[in-house]
Design a protein around this motif. Structure first.
Motif, PDB file in Angstrom:
ATOM      1  N   MET A 135       8.004 -20.773  11.213  1.00 41.26           N
ATOM      2  CA  MET A 135       8.639 -19.492  10.910  1.00 41.26           C
ATOM      3  C   MET A 135       9.465 -19.039  12.097  1.00 41.26           C
ATOM      4  SD  MET A 135       7.973 -16.640   8.620  1.00 41.26           S
ATOM      5  CE  MET A 135       8.645 -15.010   8.611  1.00 41.26           C
ATOM      6  N   ASN A 183       4.085 -17.721   3.929  1.00 49.12           N
ATOM      7  CA  ASN A 183       3.068 -18.161   4.892  1.00 49.12           C
ATOM      8  C   ASN A 183       1.994 -17.093   5.126  1.00 49.12           C
ATOM      9  OD1 ASN A 183       4.283 -16.392   6.611  1.00 49.12           O
ATOM     10  ND2 ASN A 183       4.426 -17.823   8.333  1.00 49.12           N
ATOM     11  N   SER A 218     -16.524 -23.297  -0.507  1.00 46.15           N
ATOM     12  CA  SER A 218     -15.643 -22.423   0.256  1.00 46.15           C
ATOM     13  C   SER A 218     -14.902 -21.425  -0.623  1.00 46.15           C
ATOM     14  CB  SER A 218     -14.656 -23.262   1.070  1.00 46.15           C
ATOM     15  OG  SER A 218     -13.955 -24.111   0.209  1.00 46.15           O
ATOM     16  N   GLY A 254       1.147 -23.706  20.807  1.00 45.37           N
ATOM     17  CA  GLY A 254       0.565 -24.108  19.532  1.00 45.37           C
ATOM     18  C   GLY A 254       0.041 -25.538  19.572  1.00 45.37           C
ATOM     19  N   PRO A 301     -14.423 -17.954  -2.466  1.00 43.66           N
ATOM     20  CA  PRO A 301     -14.974 -16.642  -2.130  1.00 43.66           C
ATOM     21  C   PRO A 301     -16.001 -16.206  -3.167  1.00 43.66           C
ATOM     22  CG  PRO A 301     -12.800 -16.435  -3.068  1.00 43.66           C
ATOM     23  CD  PRO A 301     -13.037 -17.897  -2.888  1.00 43.66           C
ATOM     24  N   ILE A 339      -6.115   0.697  -3.696  1.00 42.66           N
ATOM     25  CA  ILE A 339      -6.431   2.123  -3.623  1.00 42.66           C
ATOM     26  C   ILE A 339      -6.991   2.672  -4.936  1.00 42.66           C
ATOM     27  CG2 ILE A 339      -5.274   4.354  -3.394  1.00 42.66           C
ATOM     28  CD1 ILE A 339      -3.485   2.973  -1.366  1.00 42.66           C
ATOM     29  N   ARG A 387       0.279 -15.895  14.895  1.00 35.04           N
ATOM     30  CA  ARG A 387      -0.362 -16.377  13.673  1.00 35.04           C
ATOM     31  C   ARG A 387       0.509 -17.419  12.989  1.00 35.04           C
ATOM     32  NH1 ARG A 387      -4.722 -13.490  11.822  1.00 35.04           N
ATOM     33  NH2 ARG A 387      -5.204 -15.549  11.042  1.00 35.04           N
ATOM     34  N   SER A 388       1.870 -17.250  13.064  1.00 34.17           N
ATOM     35  CA  SER A 388       2.749 -18.142  12.310  1.00 34.17           C
ATOM     36  C   SER A 388       2.741 -19.562  12.849  1.00 34.17           C
ATOM     37  CB  SER A 388       4.178 -17.601  12.300  1.00 34.17           C
ATOM     38  OG  SER A 388       4.791 -17.863  13.540  1.00 34.17           O
ATOM     39  N   ILE A 389       2.357 -19.748  14.116  1.00 29.96           N
ATOM     40  CA  ILE A 389       2.246 -21.146  14.555  1.00 29.96           C
ATOM     41  C   ILE A 389       0.832 -21.669  14.373  1.00 29.96           C
ATOM     42  CG2 ILE A 389       4.170 -21.119  16.197  1.00 29.96           C
ATOM     43  CD1 ILE A 389       2.139 -20.766  18.431  1.00 29.96           C
ATOM     44  N   GLY A 390      -0.025 -20.892  13.709  1.00 34.01           N
ATOM     45  CA  GLY A 390      -1.331 -21.416  13.328  1.00 34.01           C
ATOM     46  C   GLY A 390      -2.472 -20.990  14.214  1.00 34.01           C
ATOM     47  N   LEU A 391      -2.216 -20.123  15.227  1.00 34.00           N
ATOM     48  CA  LEU A 391      -3.328 -19.613  16.029  1.00 34.00           C
ATOM     49  C   LEU A 391      -4.147 -18.674  15.153  1.00 34.00           C
ATOM     50  CD1 LEU A 391      -1.391 -18.652  19.280  1.00 34.00           C
ATOM     51  CD2 LEU A 391      -2.789 -20.679  18.935  1.00 34.00           C
ATOM     52  N   MET A 449       5.603 -27.814  15.999  1.00 35.13           N
ATOM     53  CA  MET A 449       4.395 -28.015  15.194  1.00 35.13           C
ATOM     54  C   MET A 449       4.633 -29.060  14.092  1.00 35.13           C
ATOM     55  SD  MET A 449       2.428 -25.922  16.734  1.00 35.13           S
ATOM     56  CE  MET A 449       0.986 -25.906  15.675  1.00 35.13           C
ATOM     57  N   HIS A 491      -3.349 -25.374  21.510  1.00 33.81           N
ATOM     58  CA  HIS A 491      -4.462 -24.617  20.939  1.00 33.81           C
ATOM     59  C   HIS A 491      -4.667 -24.830  19.446  1.00 33.81           C
ATOM     60  CE1 HIS A 491      -5.417 -22.490  24.635  1.00 33.81           C
ATOM     61  NE2 HIS A 491      -4.119 -22.433  24.844  1.00 33.81           N
ATOM     62  N   VAL A 492      -3.633 -25.330  18.743  1.00 32.24           N
ATOM     63  CA  VAL A 492      -3.824 -25.596  17.317  1.00 32.24           C
ATOM     64  C   VAL A 492      -3.968 -27.090  17.075  1.00 32.24           C
ATOM     65  CG1 VAL A 492      -2.858 -25.324  15.015  1.00 32.24           C
ATOM     66  CG2 VAL A 492      -2.518 -23.537  16.715  1.00 32.24           C
ATOM     67  N   ARG A 498      -0.562 -22.178   7.917  1.00 32.39           N
ATOM     68  CA  ARG A 498       0.523 -21.638   8.722  1.00 32.39           C
ATOM     69  C   ARG A 498       1.074 -22.662   9.705  1.00 32.39           C
ATOM     70  NH1 ARG A 498      -2.399 -15.986   9.741  1.00 32.39           N
ATOM     71  NH2 ARG A 498      -1.503 -14.832   7.996  1.00 32.39           N
ATOM     72  N   SER A 499       0.182 -23.518  10.194  1.00 35.29           N
ATOM     73  CA  SER A 499       0.673 -24.498  11.158  1.00 35.29           C
ATOM     74  C   SER A 499       1.542 -25.544  10.477  1.00 35.29           C
ATOM     75  CB  SER A 499      -0.508 -25.159  11.877  1.00 35.29           C
ATOM     76  OG  SER A 499      -1.146 -26.060  11.007  1.00 35.29           O
ATOM     77  N   PRO A 511      -8.109 -17.313  -0.813  1.00 34.23           N
ATOM     78  CA  PRO A 511      -8.955 -17.181   0.373  1.00 34.23           C
ATOM     79  C   PRO A 511      -9.552 -18.521   0.791  1.00 34.23           C
ATOM     80  CG  PRO A 511      -9.443 -15.447  -1.197  1.00 34.23           C
ATOM     81  CD  PRO A 511      -8.524 -16.414  -1.884  1.00 34.23           C
ATOM     82  N   ALA A 512      -9.657 -19.455  -0.156  1.00 37.97           N
ATOM     83  CA  ALA A 512     -10.299 -20.719   0.166  1.00 37.97           C
ATOM     84  C   ALA A 512      -9.429 -21.598   1.056  1.00 37.97           C
ATOM     85  CB  ALA A 512     -10.646 -21.463  -1.119  1.00 37.97           C
ATOM     86  N   LEU A 519       1.835 -14.024   5.954  1.00 34.40           N
ATOM     87  CA  LEU A 519       1.816 -12.908   6.888  1.00 34.40           C
ATOM     88  C   LEU A 519       1.612 -11.638   6.088  1.00 34.40           C
ATOM     89  CD1 LEU A 519       4.618 -13.832   9.436  1.00 34.40           C
ATOM     90  CD2 LEU A 519       2.160 -13.885   9.770  1.00 34.40           C
ATOM     91  N   GLN A 577      -7.526 -16.259  18.878  1.00 33.84           N
ATOM     92  CA  GLN A 577      -6.625 -16.997  19.774  1.00 33.84           C
ATOM     93  C   GLN A 577      -5.361 -16.199  20.049  1.00 33.84           C
ATOM     94  OE1 GLN A 577      -6.335 -20.647  17.526  1.00 33.84           O
ATOM     95  NE2 GLN A 577      -7.239 -21.815  19.204  1.00 33.84           N
ATOM     96  N   VAL A 586       0.867  -1.168   0.000  1.00 33.70           N
ATOM     97  CA  VAL A 586       0.000   0.000   0.000  1.00 33.70           C
ATOM     98  C   VAL A 586       0.911   1.227   0.000  1.00 33.70           C
ATOM     99  CG1 VAL A 586      -1.705   1.296   1.316  1.00 33.70           C
ATOM    100  CG2 VAL A 586      -1.803  -1.213   1.263  1.00 33.70           C
ATOM    101  N   ARG A 635       7.666 -13.793   3.890  1.00 36.16           N
ATOM    102  CA  ARG A 635       6.391 -13.534   4.556  1.00 36.16           C
ATOM    103  C   ARG A 635       5.205 -13.832   3.654  1.00 36.16           C
ATOM    104  NH1 ARG A 635       6.629  -9.810   9.064  1.00 36.16           N
ATOM    105  NH2 ARG A 635       8.648 -10.232   9.997  1.00 36.16           N
ATOM    106  N   ILE A 648      -6.251 -20.619   6.213  1.00 31.80           N
ATOM    107  CA  ILE A 648      -4.979 -19.909   6.436  1.00 31.80           C
ATOM    108  C   ILE A 648      -4.265 -20.404   7.695  1.00 31.80           C
ATOM    109  CG2 ILE A 648      -6.064 -17.993   7.676  1.00 31.80           C
ATOM    110  CD1 ILE A 648      -4.042 -16.190   6.146  1.00 31.80           C
ATOM    111  N   ASN A 649      -5.026 -20.705   8.741  1.00 31.27           N
ATOM    112  CA  ASN A 649      -4.388 -21.134   9.988  1.00 31.27           C
ATOM    113  C   ASN A 649      -3.804 -22.534   9.854  1.00 31.27           C
ATOM    114  OD1 ASN A 649      -5.138 -18.733  11.347  1.00 31.27           O
ATOM    115  ND2 ASN A 649      -7.225 -19.543  11.436  1.00 31.27           N
TER     116      ASN A 649
END
Lengths: 245, 804
Positions: A86, A53, B489, A106, B491, B565, B702-706, A158, A109-110, A81-82, A73-74, A55, B710, A16, A50, A77-78
């Motif tokens: 990284m 994965n 699934s 992780g 979009p 933009i 986020r990188s470990i998948g949370l 992980m 919770h993952v 990443r798992s 998007p399909a 980010l 979370q 951006v 980045r 994403i989580n």
């Protein structure tokens, strides 16, 4: 030839504000291979990493993990990443959690493991990075090298299919770099697939199976680690000589 | 390792000691209950009569007090009961009945020996011992003088004998019940007799003839042991089982015709303290009665019973006595309404100068110019206020903090319109289901869970929980399964997004148009329109809502697959704008905080309580939910938080709410006003703390998948909350201080109590000073607690510790 784990095709990223950081990068990493990405600051190395994965979402291009496209998007994403570990330049350990909890977070919770199960798993991984004696310490009380090894353990726990290292030694004092590099080298020898963005030319030469030299958001030179000793392009020669000075 | 070791045992102990100080101080203040601070001294003083014979009766007349008893004891005091002379003796007679009047005292033994002591007060011993031998068959129970040489006696088997100065005349009326007590109004011809089985007789001709009077039916089998004719409009009597009877003149009916049983509302035990509801019977047996005024009566009996009532028996206060609780008191001799003695077995003489009243029930006028008395009076009110303040502060903080967390999460949420537009079909369907059925589900769920909790509490394990008829979870799962089958699934594509945009535009414009009429109906001109949200709140809401929806629709409609933009040219000016970067959740939260942070809290209090009537709106449905029929027998400490009902079946107001949040509308409003306001401020504080957490922490999570929530919950928030304890503490202290504004809506918190104290005592400096001290104690305790919390939650190896 072994299976291709990670492939990047024609990746582009415009931030951006209009900065065109990555202008069409493609490469493949086979199972058990380690790829080193080198290049001067602002060449787009970290952005590529980045984008893998997600980010950062790439503007264009396809990223595939084991042949499955992951930058849509399909794709969950989580979940994606798992499957990709990284390691960050500035460690980013969770400051309020003990070492053992950092590693098992992780898993609980993952991966949905019970606490005891996750902790015994975490201990195994911490043993691999030689941090078993500090499981109850808080990150604030660790040295930089120790922190980075815990961060590696957190990603390793992980059981990722590929590991991404984003300049893992840049924030460390010279005397602490060694232990971290040893750990990464050990992983490479165990057959972990990895992509390492680094300024440590010596490390890239010794450990990496393949090396990519990036310049101005493009892959300027690519080949086995021997290209470091025999660069073909003018830019890479300049870059290497400036580092060696 | 060394730094870890220092984080341990020894220092933690000293910290808890520091914490202990304010807490114990607070508890000390709380525990200052009425009894401990209020000194109660007995209104009775034991005086030495020089005998240990039982004293049966006593009289006070013409400045002298006489006491009579077993073995011919006759004591007299010339100084109001302080010192006693035993110089007059009549050995061999057990004096047990007496009456005084006409400058004389009549004394009698059970078997009829009578003596009249004449001209009391002239210092001479004048006796009339020449009264003929009593001719009656039965023992005498009481005597009454009707003139200086004339008297009437009552006794066993209904005997009434009159002595007219020369002879005994039998005036019995033919009943066989024992008669127990007689009383004449001095100087008048009228008298009353009481006896066994509720017998009451009356005379209006000096005892020549006696007529029956009706005692209340309940007493038909009870002995009325003493009757006293006090004045032409009032007489009292007591029964052996502790009923107090009262008779007043009613129209042309003289005293004695109509008797009523006094309703005893409260009985205070000796020394004050917790009273017991009385009913119609005293807790103690009473055998003697003394009437001091139309409403002031004293009662005495066995087992140390001595009590005073200032309102004709409604409130009866037992007296603290300086002698054994086993003393039997037999008679009073009062010189006037305040001074006199009570005599009893073992020669006990108790003297009082203030009708025996203790300070608790006395006539003492409080002197608010005396700081001690002022504090005595005001501390209970301040205590009540302190508790009331603590309650709204507690719930206010709870609400404000939860709201602050939610709002700050909304404000920092990264969800942009781009994310919304890229929602996949499954998520969209899920969202639609949640949006339509969700509220219904919640509306049903809340009362059902309350009923289920109550039911389980009442019926135990046999209870079958009522299930929510809307199976939201099953619907959501089936959507998920279906969408997996049809691979939904992906979009939404551009056309779907544009279609959605069209629907939103139509819906939004329809909303605006259909509500414009209401606005124009307000007849506002020009700038007056800024008040239209108050004139037609729902219309303005729908117009704003419609506008937002229409703009959203417009953005969606303009979608061309590129979410980056746009450059916009308006005339010569160039704008670059990115509508897809708008964060809708942030916008909603910002609207909320802007409204609450840009209006004065005082006005919010008044608007919420008087304007919006939040208290009333919450109270009525709340009471319906927690009504007495459901809770009776099932109430527990959880339901007590919401409402406590009166459960005393004897009480008149059966099942009235007497406690809990729902009891008081101002209470509900105050909690909401404080909570909603504080939430807006706490939101900003917490948001700042979230911003202070390096973005790498979120990336690492986020990188470990949370997922996002979370990462927020497990990684960012725990660190952010630690950072914001000091500013949040500031916020909470502010909330305590702001709670004083609740006085404006009539909530009886500490400032309002201060105002009431000033209104009673006019002590401005002391009152407001004490209010200040009370506030300081609350906030200081809170501040110390927060410092402790900050130390306690400090992450080892990070930052510097705060506090002293």
């Amino acid at each position: 030839m072994s299976e291709i784990i990670l492939s990047v095709k024609d990746m582009e990223k415009t931030y951006v504000g209009g900065v065109h950081a990555v202008r069409g990068v493609s490469f493949e990493v086979a199972e058990g291979d380690s790829l080193a990405i080198i290049g001067s600051s602002g060449s787009g190395k970290s952005t590529v990493l980045r984008c893998i994965n997600r980010l950062i979402e790439p503007t264009k291009g396809i990223v595939q993990l084991k042949g499955e496209r992951i930058n849509t998007p399909a794709a969950g994403i989580n979940d994606v990443r798992s499957r990709i570990g990284m390691v960050f330049q500035s460690f980013e350990l969770f400051a309020h959690l003990r070492v053992i909890d950092n590693v098992s977070l992780g898993l609980i919770h993952v991966r949905g493991m019970r606490k005891e199960e996750a902790e015994s798993e975490a201990r195994k991984v911490l043993e691999r990075v030689d941090m078993l004696d500090r499981v109850d310490a808080y990150p604030g009380n660790l040295s930089g090298g120790q922190k980075q090894r815990v961060a590696i353990a957190r990603a390793l726990a992980m059981k990722p299919e590929v590991m991404l290292f984003d300049e893992p030694t840049s924030a460390l004092d010279p005397e602490l770099i060694g232990s971290v590099l040893e750990t990464i080298q050990g992983l490479a020898e165990e057959g972990m697939t990895m992509v390492v963005v680094t300024h440590e030319i010596g490390f890239a030469r010794d450990v990496a199976d393949r090396v990519i030299y990036m310049d101005q958001g493009l892959v300027a030179e690519e080949g086995p680690s021997s290209i470091i000793d025999e660069p073909k392009t003018e830019r890479m020669m300049e870059f290497l000589s400036s580092i060696n000075d | 390792m060394a730094s870890e070791a220092s984080y341990g045992g020894g220092r933690r102990f000293s910290r808890s000691v520091k914490l202990l100080l304010p807490i114990s101080l607070f508890l000390l203040i709380i525990s200052f209950s009425g009894a401990s601070a209020q000194e109660v001294r007995s209104g009775w003083e034991l005086v030495d009569g020089g005998t240990d014979s039982d004293l049966q009766t006593a009289e006070a007349i013409n400045g002298e007090i006489w006491a009579f008893g077993d073995g011919g004891i006759m004591l007299r005091s010339l100084d109001g009961g302080s010192t006693w002379l035993g110089d007059v003796v009549t050995e061999g007679y057990n004096w047990s009945h007496s009456d005084s009047g006409y400058d004389s005292i009549l004394i009698a033994t059970d078997d009829g020996v009578t003596i009249i002591l004449e001209n009391i007060g002239d210092g001479e011993d004048n006796r009339n011992q020449d009264i003929p031998i009593f001719p009656g068959q039965f023992l005498i129970n009481d005597v009454a003088l009707t003139g200086s040489q004339e008297f009437v006696t009552v006794g066993g088997n209904g005997e009434i004998w009159q002595f007219d100065g020369e002879d005994w005349i039998n005036r019995s009326v033919g009943i066989t019940n024992d008669l127990l007590s007689i009383s004449f109004l001095d100087g008048e011809e009228i008298g009353l007799i009481s006896g066994e089985d509720g017998i009451i007789l009356a005379t209006s001709n000096g005892g020549l003839s006696w007529d029956y009077r009706d005692a209340p039916g309940e007493l038909s089998a009870v002995d009325i042991v003493e009757i006293e004719y006090y004045s032409s409009i009032r007489a009292y009597a007591i029964s052996e089982d502790g009923h107090i009877l009262k008779s007043s003149r009613e129209g042309s009916l003289a005293v004695g015709f109509v008797w009523s049983i006094v309703e005893i509302e409260r009985e205070y035990p000796a020394g004050g303290g917790d009273w017991s509801p009385g009913g119609t019977e005293l807790d103690h047996d009473a055998s003697s009665l003394e009437v001091l005024s139309q409403t002031k009566i004293m009662l005495a009996g066995p087992n140390g019973y001595l009590s005073l009532s200032l309102d004709g028996g409604n409130i009866v206060s037992q007296q603290m006595i300086p002698v054994s609780n086993e003393t039997s008191f037999n008679a009073f001799a009062m010189q006037d309404g305040f001074r006199g003695v009570a005599v009893g077995d073992g020669g006990v003489i108790l003297r009082t100068e203030d009708a025996g009243s203790e300070e608790l029930v006395g006539f003492e006028v409080a002197d608010f110019g005396d700081f001690g008395q002022f504090v005595d009076y005001s501390k209970e009110r301040l205590m009540d206020g302190l508790v009331a303040t603590a309650k709204i502060v507690f719930f206010g903080i709870l609400m404000g903090f939860s709201l602050g967390i939610v709002l700050s999460m909304l404000k920092t949420s990264p969800t942009t319109l781009k994310n919304v537009a890229q929602t996949n079909r499954y998520q969209l369907l899920q969202f639609l289901v949640m949006g339509t059925l969700g509220p219904l589900w919640v509306i049903l769920k809340v009362p059902l869970s309350v009923l289920n909790i109550i039911g389980r509490y009442g019926a135990g394990s046999n209870y079958r929980a009522i299930e929510n008829p809307i199976k939201l979870d099953k619907i959501l799962i089936s959507i998920k399964d279906k969408s997996a089958q049809i691979a939904a699934s992906e979009p939404l594509n551009i056309f779907a997004i544009r279609f959605m945009g069209t629907i939103l535009i139509v819906f939004g414009v329809y909303r605006i148009i259909s509500n414009l009429d209401e606005i124009s109906a307000l007849n506002l001109d020009g700038w007056e329109h800024i008040y239209s949200p108050i004139g037609a709140p729902s219309s303005v809401f729908w117009i704003i809502f419609g506008l937002a929806i229409a703009i959203l629709g417009g953005i969606f409609f303009s979608c061309n697959g590129d979410f980056s933009i746009r450059d916009l040219k308006v005339g010569k000016a160039e704008f670059s704008l990115n509508p897809w970067g708008i964060r809708p959740l942030n916008t909603i939260a910002t609207a909320y905080t802007d409204i609450f942070r840009n209006t004065p809290l005082l006005v919010q209090f008044m608007f919420i309580h008087f304007g919006f009537e939040l208290g009333r709106r919450m109270q009525d449905p709340g009471l319906l939910l927690f009504n007495f029929e459901y809770l009776y027998g099932n109430a527990n400490f959880l339901t007590d938080i919401f409402v406590v009902y009166e459960t005393n079946p004897e009480s008149l107001a059966y099942g009235r709410p007497i406690g809990g949040i729902l009891e008081d509308r101002a209470y509900i409003s105050a909690i909401f006003a404080l909570g909603l306001n504080s939430g807006a401020y706490q939101c900003e504080t917490i948001r700042g703390a979230i911003a202070a957490i390096p973005s790498g922490q979120m990336e690492a999570g986020r990188s470990i998948g949370l997922n996002y929530m979370q990462s927020m919950r497990l990684v960012v928030m725990p660190q952010a909350v630690r950072i914001c304890i000091p500013p949040l503490g500031n916020e909470m202290v502010n909330l305590v201080l702001n709670s004083s504004l609740a006085m404006i809506i009539g909530y009886a918190e500490i400032t309002r109590q201060g105002k009431l104290i000033v209104a009673t005592t006019f002590q401005v400096f002391w009152t407001w000073g004490m209010v200040l001290v009370s506030y300081f104690l609350i906030t200081w305790t809170l501040a110390l607690f927060l410092r402790y919390l900050e130390e306690k939650t400090r992450i080892p190896g990070l930052g510097i510790s705060g506090g002293a």
